[in-house]
Design a protein around this motif. Structure first.
Motif, PDB file in Angstrom:
ATOM      1  N   SER A 160       6.234   3.319  -9.251  1.00 60.88           N
ATOM      2  CA  SER A 160       6.626   3.986 -10.464  1.00 60.88           C
ATOM      3  C   SER A 160       8.229   4.811 -10.083  1.00 60.88           C
ATOM      4  O   SER A 160       9.013   4.972 -10.804  1.00 60.88           O
ATOM      5  N   SER A 220       1.086   5.338 -14.176  1.00 57.66           N
ATOM      6  CA  SER A 220      -0.345   4.721 -14.485  1.00 57.66           C
ATOM      7  C   SER A 220      -0.252   3.421 -14.317  1.00 57.66           C
ATOM      8  O   SER A 220      -0.987   2.463 -13.741  1.00 57.66           O
ATOM      9  N   ALA A 221       0.790   2.674 -15.189  1.00 58.73           N
ATOM     10  CA  ALA A 221       0.701   1.096 -15.084  1.00 58.73           C
ATOM     11  C   ALA A 221       1.351   0.605 -13.846  1.00 58.73           C
ATOM     12  O   ALA A 221       0.601  -0.410 -13.378  1.00 58.73           O
ATOM     13  N   GLU A 280       2.761   7.152 -18.402  1.00 57.05           N
ATOM     14  CA  GLU A 280       2.217   5.639 -18.680  1.00 57.05           C
ATOM     15  C   GLU A 280       2.919   4.788 -17.549  1.00 57.05           C
ATOM     16  O   GLU A 280       2.419   4.115 -17.233  1.00 57.05           O
ATOM     17  N   GLN A 294       0.815  -1.208  -0.082  1.00 55.03           N
ATOM     18  CA  GLN A 294      -0.052  -0.018  -0.097  1.00 55.03           C
ATOM     19  C   GLN A 294       0.941   1.292   0.051  1.00 55.03           C
ATOM     20  O   GLN A 294       0.579   2.280  -0.407  1.00 55.03           O
ATOM     21  N   ASN A 334      -4.645  -6.250  -4.036  1.00 57.27           N
ATOM     22  CA  ASN A 334      -5.965  -6.719  -3.701  1.00 57.27           C
ATOM     23  C   ASN A 334      -5.598  -8.366  -3.657  1.00 57.27           C
ATOM     24  O   ASN A 334      -6.254  -9.025  -2.943  1.00 57.27           O
ATOM     25  N   SER A 390       0.888   2.111 -10.981  1.00 63.95           N
ATOM     26  CA  SER A 390      -0.185   2.164  -9.984  1.00 63.95           C
ATOM     27  C   SER A 390      -1.290   1.027 -10.043  1.00 63.95           C
ATOM     28  O   SER A 390      -1.838   0.327  -9.031  1.00 63.95           O
ATOM     29  N   HIS A 391      -1.736   0.778 -11.218  1.00 58.25           N
ATOM     30  CA  HIS A 391      -2.587  -0.185 -11.491  1.00 58.25           C
ATOM     31  C   HIS A 391      -1.961  -1.940 -11.120  1.00 58.25           C
ATOM     32  O   HIS A 391      -2.616  -2.539 -10.565  1.00 58.25           O
ATOM     33  N   PHE A 392      -0.437  -1.898 -11.471  1.00 55.66           N
ATOM     34  CA  PHE A 392      -0.112  -3.146 -10.977  1.00 55.66           C
ATOM     35  C   PHE A 392       0.048  -3.317  -9.461  1.00 55.66           C
ATOM     36  O   PHE A 392      -0.204  -4.383  -8.979  1.00 55.66           O
ATOM     37  N   ASN A 393       0.346  -2.162  -8.934  1.00 54.77           N
ATOM     38  CA  ASN A 393       0.501  -2.261  -7.492  1.00 54.77           C
ATOM     39  C   ASN A 393      -0.987  -2.407  -6.709  1.00 54.77           C
ATOM     40  O   ASN A 393      -1.081  -3.100  -5.754  1.00 54.77           O
ATOM     41  N   SER A 394      -1.948  -1.988  -7.232  1.00 58.34           N
ATOM     42  CA  SER A 394      -3.365  -2.167  -6.740  1.00 58.34           C
ATOM     43  C   SER A 394      -3.842  -3.629  -6.863  1.00 58.34           C
ATOM     44  O   SER A 394      -4.555  -3.985  -6.182  1.00 58.34           O
ATOM     45  N   ASN A 395      -3.543  -4.332  -7.964  1.00 52.61           N
ATOM     46  CA  ASN A 395      -4.054  -5.615  -8.276  1.00 52.61           C
ATOM     47  C   ASN A 395      -3.244  -6.512  -7.282  1.00 52.61           C
ATOM     48  O   ASN A 395      -3.622  -7.488  -6.739  1.00 52.61           O
TER      49      ASN A 395
END
Length: 357
Positions: free
Chosen positions: A100, A122-123, A119, A95, A133, A125-130
């Motif tokens: 990046s 963004s990528a 980019e 968390q 989870n 952040s998306h990877f870290n979120s997944n």
């Protein structure tokens, strides 16, 4: 259709129907049953040796069961709280992790291009979120499924005990329903035993050994969440072709990136000269006098089996795929002398390792 023909088709239909219903009955505990049978296969030689001295099937099976529970099951139960604690710590760390920032620090030239850096952010952040989870889901499932895990362990031990005690009867029963003529029984069971030994000893045991050796290194060098990393290393270690480098190499890279150069260098030397060499040293010893399963076939079986059956698929997949091909080979040539499934290590015995004294 007369009554005779009707009865001829009715029996296969009833058998198929009951087979499907039986599968639905055992499906919730199928993983525990299969693991219990595999444990029984592995420890049947020890059981028979003990039974010759004790002279009682029940006492011998109970002694083996208690020994396995103390050596394998009890540590897992005791480590479960620490495992869930480390999962929560990893989730908290993810968390707060700036993926990046790490990427741009490693490749500073990318930061000079606003479009590329955007980019990447963004990528990342998306990877870290997944990833966060996923870790949270594992953490929640571990806590919620504790009663189910406990019940599965009991089923595993129950199956293990009775498969040990009644192993000869089970083996004899399956030989009576073998679909090929009796003269091909020995050839097929020889090959099936070789495939089973290769999967269990050649992949699972060696993968577990590599994971444990890696875990010792994680603890020695003070790497955080060592238990969680050890479990991950064991999981990837049992996958054919891939191996434990998929965990310890990224961990080593993170140590260097975060400035922990001493631990990073220690883990690098430890990994290159001990973790990786376990495969070279242990495989010839463990797989001695056994045939080795085709690595490509084993990898396909692991991947496909995991998709089809979940966690237990890494064992079931290679066994099912190899058995299917062996039966095709036997049907095609009425002989399994030349097989694409296994590579001979040395002249194999005509009986399974579970039948050895």
């Amino acid at each position: 259709m007369d009554e005779k023909d009707f009865k001829k088709f009715l029996l296969p239909f009833v058998l198929l129907l009951m087979g499907v219903l039986s599968y639905l009955v055992v499906k919730p505990i199928l993983t525990a049953i299969i693991l219990g049978l595999l444990f029984a296969y592995m420890f049947t030689p020890a059981y028979r040796s003990l039974n010759r001295r004790v002279g009682s099937k029940n006492i011998s099976a109970t002694m083996i069961l208690l020994a396995i529970s103390i050596i394998l099951i009890l540590p897992i139960i005791l480590m479960l709280p620490l495992f869930t604690k480390q999962l929560f710590e990893v989730y908290s760390m993810l968390q707060q992790l700036d993926v990046s920032g790490v990427i741009l620090q490693i490749f500073p030239t990318l930061a000079s291009n606003p479009g590329v850096s955007t980019e990447i952010i963004s990528a990342a952040s998306h990877f870290n979120s997944n990833l966060s989870n996923l870790v949270l889901s594992i953490f929640q499932n571990t806590l919620l499924n504790l009663p189910s895990i406990t019940f599965s362990i009991l089923i595993l031990l129950f199956t293990f005990f009775f498969a040990l005690r009644e192993g000869d009867s089970i083996w004899g029963y399956f030989t009576t329903i073998f679909p090929f003529p009796k003269e091909y029984h020995d050839r097929f069971y020889q090959r099936f035993s070789q495939v089973t030994d290769s999967v269990i000893y050649g992949h699972v045991i060696i993968g577990i050994a590599q994971g444990i050796i890696a875990g010792i290194g994680y603890y020695m060098f003070g790497i955080p969440n060592a238990l969680l990393l050890t479990i991950l290393t064991i999981i990837v270690g049992v996958i054919p072709v891939i191996g434990p480098w998929l965990v310890w190499v990224p961990v080593d890279g993170i140590l260097f990136i975060t400035g922990n150069t001493v631990a990073g260098m220690q883990l690098l030397i430890y990994g290159l000269f001990l973790i990786n060499w376990i495969d070279t040293i242990a495989r010839p010893i463990i797989v001695a006098e056994r045939a080795e399963m085709n690595s490509a076939l084993a990898l396909i079986g692991v991947i496909g089996g995991t998709y089809a059956f979940g966690a237990i698929g890494f064992l079931l997949g290679p066994l099912i795929l190899a058995t299917f091909i062996l039966m095709i080979e036997l049907y095609r040539s009425k002989d399994t002398g030349e097989s694409i499934v296994i590579k001979e290590a040395s002249p194999p015995p005509l009986v399974s390792s579970a039948e050895k004294k």
